[in-house]
Design a protein around this motif. Structure first.
Motif, mmCIF file in Angstrom:
data_model
loop_
_atom_site.group_PDB
_atom_site.id
_atom_site.type_symbol
_atom_site.label_atom_id
_atom_site.label_comp_id
_atom_site.label_asym_id
_atom_site.label_seq_id
_atom_site.Cartn_x
_atom_site.Cartn_y
_atom_site.Cartn_z
ATOM 1 N N GLY A 176 22.117 -11.556 2.593
ATOM 2 C CA GLY A 176 21.047 -10.724 2.057
ATOM 3 C C GLY A 176 21.394 -9.253 1.999
ATOM 4 O O GLY A 176 20.617 -8.444 1.479
ATOM 5 N N ALA A 177 22.562 -8.873 2.520
ATOM 6 C CA ALA A 177 22.962 -7.461 2.516
ATOM 7 C C ALA A 177 23.340 -7.027 1.105
ATOM 8 O O ALA A 177 23.959 -7.786 0.360
ATOM 9 C CB ALA A 177 24.141 -7.255 3.463
ATOM 10 N N PRO A 178 22.989 -5.807 0.668
ATOM 11 C CA PRO A 178 23.357 -5.325 -0.669
ATOM 12 C C PRO A 178 24.870 -5.334 -0.878
ATOM 13 O O PRO A 178 25.639 -4.938 0.018
ATOM 14 C CB PRO A 178 22.811 -3.890 -0.687
ATOM 15 C CG PRO A 178 21.721 -3.883 0.331
ATOM 16 C CD PRO A 178 22.182 -4.817 1.417
ATOM 17 N N ILE A 179 25.292 -5.769 -2.046
ATOM 18 C CA ILE A 179 26.720 -5.907 -2.330
ATOM 19 C C ILE A 179 27.483 -4.590 -2.156
ATOM 20 O O ILE A 179 28.567 -4.583 -1.556
ATOM 21 C CB ILE A 179 26.929 -6.503 -3.737
ATOM 22 C CG1 ILE A 179 26.498 -7.972 -3.740
ATOM 23 C CG2 ILE A 179 28.398 -6.386 -4.173
ATOM 24 C CD1 ILE A 179 26.580 -8.647 -5.099
ATOM 25 N N PRO A 180 26.975 -3.443 -2.640
ATOM 26 C CA PRO A 180 27.757 -2.203 -2.490
ATOM 27 C C PRO A 180 27.973 -1.775 -1.040
ATOM 28 O O PRO A 180 28.860 -0.964 -0.750
ATOM 29 C CB PRO A 180 26.903 -1.165 -3.243
ATOM 30 C CG PRO A 180 26.061 -1.967 -4.189
ATOM 31 C CD PRO A 180 25.759 -3.224 -3.450
ATOM 32 N N MET A 181 27.157 -2.321 -0.130
ATOM 33 C CA MET A 181 27.262 -1.927 1.274
ATOM 34 C C MET A 181 28.110 -2.900 2.103
ATOM 35 O O MET A 181 28.294 -2.698 3.295
ATOM 36 C CB MET A 181 25.863 -1.818 1.892
ATOM 37 C CG MET A 181 24.992 -0.750 1.252
ATOM 38 S SD MET A 181 23.349 -0.683 2.008
ATOM 39 C CE MET A 181 22.618 0.684 1.080
ATOM 40 N N ARG A 182 28.611 -3.935 1.476
ATOM 41 C CA ARG A 182 29.350 -4.961 2.199
ATOM 42 C C ARG A 182 30.814 -4.566 2.430
ATOM 43 O O ARG A 182 31.387 -3.755 1.714
ATOM 44 C CB ARG A 182 29.322 -6.284 1.430
ATOM 45 C CG ARG A 182 27.947 -6.873 1.262
ATOM 46 C CD ARG A 182 28.012 -8.173 0.483
ATOM 47 N NE ARG A 182 26.683 -8.732 0.253
ATOM 48 C CZ ARG A 182 26.456 -9.884 -0.364
ATOM 49 N NH1 ARG A 182 27.487 -10.600 -0.826
ATOM 50 N NH2 ARG A 182 25.215 -10.317 -0.526
ATOM 51 N N HIS A 183 31.419 -5.250 3.412
ATOM 52 C CA HIS A 183 32.871 -5.234 3.627
ATOM 53 C C HIS A 183 33.330 -6.688 3.408
ATOM 54 O O HIS A 183 33.694 -7.393 4.336
ATOM 55 C CB HIS A 183 33.204 -4.754 5.039
ATOM 56 C CG HIS A 183 32.705 -3.369 5.319
ATOM 57 N ND1 HIS A 183 33.467 -2.251 5.104
ATOM 58 C CD2 HIS A 183 31.500 -2.930 5.775
ATOM 59 C CE1 HIS A 183 32.768 -1.167 5.417
ATOM 60 N NE2 HIS A 183 31.561 -1.555 5.837
ATOM 61 N N ALA B 262 40.736 -1.284 -0.784
ATOM 62 C CA ALA B 262 40.025 -0.002 -0.739
ATOM 63 C C ALA B 262 38.685 -0.087 -1.467
ATOM 64 O O ALA B 262 37.657 0.430 -0.975
ATOM 65 C CB ALA B 262 40.897 1.087 -1.364
ATOM 66 N N ASP B 263 38.654 -0.747 -2.635
ATOM 67 C CA ASP B 263 37.418 -0.856 -3.417
ATOM 68 C C ASP B 263 36.338 -1.618 -2.666
ATOM 69 O O ASP B 263 35.133 -1.386 -2.884
ATOM 70 C CB ASP B 263 37.702 -1.567 -4.746
ATOM 71 C CG ASP B 263 38.504 -0.719 -5.714
ATOM 72 O OD1 ASP B 263 38.676 0.492 -5.446
ATOM 73 O OD2 ASP B 263 38.964 -1.267 -6.737
ATOM 74 N N ASN B 264 36.757 -2.544 -1.800
ATOM 75 C CA ASN B 264 35.795 -3.386 -1.092
ATOM 76 C C ASN B 264 35.673 -3.043 0.390
ATOM 77 O O ASN B 264 35.070 -3.793 1.161
ATOM 78 C CB ASN B 264 36.174 -4.859 -1.266
ATOM 79 C CG ASN B 264 35.973 -5.336 -2.689
ATOM 80 O OD1 ASN B 264 34.868 -5.688 -3.076
ATOM 81 N ND2 ASN B 264 37.046 -5.323 -3.473
#
Length: 414
Positions: free
Chosen positions: A233-240, A313-315
């Motif tokens: 459920g975590a937002p994709i841009p905030m994930r690792h 780096a992007d992720n």
């Protein structure tokens, strides 16, 4: 030999192939994975079939099986391939080359004839590397290319080490290099290998058989992306997200392969944790890269590395690389290539030639011995799967051409 005799010998080889498939395959494909009981049965079958033809049987220090027919001279020809396969593999991959060699031996031995040169056929141990990840175990033990430190660390998907698996065979990894000394005592002057193409090139050209003038080099590695697993459920841009990094890199590999007309393949993907409601904190992928051009092979390897750094780096994850295997491109012996093209032309009317994308034991032999390969076409280019096939009419042409090649090399003074 008359034209009809070449074809009759070829039909005998196909009969042996079907016999082998009858007890090593089922509806899901062939199951001759190296270092397993089914592979052992295949190796034993080869021994017994060759004993019945009057051949002398031996097993070298790396567990490759040899059959020998003494010739008029001690100068020897070696025909080689492998009986092991990938899980749920095909009935022809590797086995065609071994049974083709068996077809050559059947001309002599119990028939009371001697070839001009001594003839060996070898079923190399573990060409595929399907269980432990390291290809060409038997032939690289002979060539001297087997990295002992690497081999000691090999494990299968169940965590069983290569060293543990060898105990069942009463083998020790430290003895494998002795296979080279055993080989050098045989006075072998040339190496020949018959194989299916494992790609759709010949079929697309309407051709049954070709001389193979070289084999692509290969860089093989595992790449692990490490981030932080958490709730889906975590937002994709905030994930690792380690998997998204691996996916981004994998798409980049495809573009690199297309850019250089080379081969880039991700064949294994492992995510941790493997749970539907958690994005992965770790993802390991395999990368297999190939080219016939050594400069291109170097470029695609470097660009893949850079693509992984960018994807990490992007992720917002880390990435580490673990080399598994490396072999440079191989260009085969020119004189043997001429004889091979002659044999193909005599059988088909055309001296077709090509290079191989798949790897073969011949690449190890060519490091120190004049070597050549011949390909039979593959239906739809399919291999390493149960659908692998070559029609009998095409197999007959390829096998007959190969037996012609054996005869030519035996009669050749060099």
């Amino acid at each position: 030999m008359s034209e009809s005799t070449w074809k009759e010998s070829a039909k005998g080889v196909i009969k042996d192939l079907r016999e082998l498939a009858s007890f090593t395959s089922d509806a899901d494909g062939a199951h001759r994975v190296a270092w397993t009981p089914t592979w052992d049965k295949a190796q034993d079958w080869f021994k017994e079939k060759m004993k019945a033809e009057g051949a002398e049987i031996s097993v070298d220090a790396a567990n490759s099986v040899w059959a020998k027919i003494q010739g008029e001279t001690d100068d020897a020809i070696l025909i080689g391939s492998h009986l092991d396969c990938v899980p749920n593999g095909g009935w022809l991959d590797g086995a065609l080359g071994v049974t083709g060699g068996m077809g050559a031996i059947k001309r002599y031995g119990k028939n009371g004839k001697k070839p001009k040169k001594t003839l060996y056929v070898v079923s190399w141990a573990d060409e595929e590397g399907a269980r432990f990840g390291r290809s060409c175990i038997g032939s690289s033990s002979v060539s001297g290319a087997l990295d002992m430190e690497e081999a000691i660390k090999l494990k299968d998907n169940d965590g069983i080490s290569f060293l543990e698996a060898l105990k069942r065979y009463n083998l020790k990894i430290e003895d494998f290099p002795k296979a080279r000394d055993q080989f050098m005592a045989k006075n072998i002057k040339s190496y020949l290998e018959l194989h299916i193409e494992q790609a759709p090139v010949l079929e697309s050209q309407g051709k049954s058989v070709a001389c193979v003038y070289g084999i692509t080099g290969c860089e093989r590695q595992y790449i692990t992306f490490t981030g932080q697993p958490a709730h889906s459920g975590a937002p994709i841009p905030m994930r690792h997200d380690a998997f998204l990094a691996a996916a981004q890199a994998s798409l980049a590999f495809r573009e690199i392969g297309l850019k250089y007309n080379a081969y880039c393949t991700v064949g294994k993907v492992k995510v941790t944790p493997d749970i539907v409601t958690i994005f992965p904190g770790e993802c390991t992928i395999s990368l297999d890269q190939r080219s016939i051009d050594p400069d291109v092979l170097k470029k695609i390897y470097e660009e893949a590395h850079d693509a992984c750094i960018k994807a990490a780096a992007d992720n917002k994850v880390e990435v580490v690389f673990k080399p598994v295997w490396s072999i440079p491109p191989t260009i085969f012996d020119k004189r043997l290539a001429e004889l091979c093209k002659e044999a193909v032309k005599e059988e088909t009317g055309e001296g077709t030639s090509m290079f191989s994308g798949p790897l073969h034991d011949a690449a190890e032999m060519a490091k120190f011995l004049p070597s050549i390969m011949m390909f039979a076409m593959s239906s739809k280019g399919l291999s390493h799967c149960k659908e692998e096939n070559t029609p009998d009419k095409d197999l007959e042409l390829a096998i007959a051409a190969f037996l012609r090649l054996v005869e030519k090399v035996s009669m050749n003074k060099s």
